[in-house]
Design a protein around this motif. Structure first.
Motif, mmCIF file in Angstrom:
data_model
loop_
_atom_site.group_PDB
_atom_site.id
_atom_site.type_symbol
_atom_site.label_atom_id
_atom_site.label_comp_id
_atom_site.label_asym_id
_atom_site.label_seq_id
_atom_site.Cartn_x
_atom_site.Cartn_y
_atom_site.Cartn_z
ATOM 1 N N MET A 261 -23.659 -62.026 34.562
ATOM 2 C CA MET A 261 -23.752 -62.521 33.189
ATOM 3 C C MET A 261 -24.694 -63.718 33.199
ATOM 4 O O MET A 261 -25.017 -64.245 34.254
ATOM 5 C CB MET A 261 -22.391 -63.039 32.708
ATOM 6 N N THR A 262 -25.071 -64.147 32.023
ATOM 7 C CA THR A 262 -25.817 -65.403 31.949
ATOM 8 C C THR A 262 -24.815 -66.551 31.997
ATOM 9 O O THR A 262 -23.619 -66.367 31.727
ATOM 10 C CB THR A 262 -26.620 -65.494 30.635
ATOM 11 N N THR A 263 -25.305 -67.741 32.334
ATOM 12 C CA THR A 263 -24.419 -68.906 32.327
ATOM 13 C C THR A 263 -23.977 -69.215 30.892
ATOM 14 O O THR A 263 -22.877 -69.732 30.684
ATOM 15 C CB THR A 263 -25.093 -70.136 32.956
ATOM 16 N N TYR A 264 -24.823 -68.879 29.915
ATOM 17 C CA TYR A 264 -24.454 -69.070 28.509
ATOM 18 C C TYR A 264 -23.227 -68.229 28.164
ATOM 19 O O TYR A 264 -22.264 -68.733 27.569
ATOM 20 C CB TYR A 264 -25.634 -68.701 27.603
ATOM 21 N N THR A 265 -23.232 -66.957 28.546
ATOM 22 C CA THR A 265 -22.100 -66.077 28.273
ATOM 23 C C THR A 265 -20.862 -66.550 29.010
ATOM 24 O O THR A 265 -19.760 -66.586 28.441
ATOM 25 C CB THR A 265 -22.440 -64.619 28.662
ATOM 26 N N THR A 266 -21.020 -66.936 30.255
ATOM 27 C CA THR A 266 -19.886 -67.438 31.040
ATOM 28 C C THR A 266 -19.291 -68.671 30.378
ATOM 29 O O THR A 266 -18.073 -68.795 30.258
ATOM 30 C CB THR A 266 -20.336 -67.759 32.478
ATOM 31 N N GLY A 267 -20.142 -69.574 29.928
ATOM 32 C CA GLY A 267 -19.669 -70.780 29.246
ATOM 33 C C GLY A 267 -18.948 -70.467 27.953
ATOM 34 O O GLY A 267 -17.936 -71.091 27.624
#
Length: 59
Positions: A33-39
């Motif tokens: 995933m992207t870090t944006y999605t994880t966040g």
């Protein structure tokens, strides 16, 4: 039913890894995933970010 399994996975795996002390970039790389999605997932679950310099003992 496959959609439900994907939603459950998207919630449980990041939570498990977060509870093990993984940071957002580590979870993102592992889950692809992207870090944006994880966040966003972490914030939706009301979890605070893990600090890579913190240990469970000094939280």
């Amino acid at each position: 039913m496959a959609g439900f399994a994907a939603i459950k996975w998207a919630r449980e795996v990041p939570t498990l890894l977060h509870n093990l002390g993984w940071t957002d970039p580590q979870i993102a790389a592992h889950c692809r995933m992207t870090t944006y999605t994880t966040g966003r997932i972490r914030e939706r679950l009301k979890l605070r970010p893990n600090d890579p310099t913190e240990t469970k003992e000094n939280r």
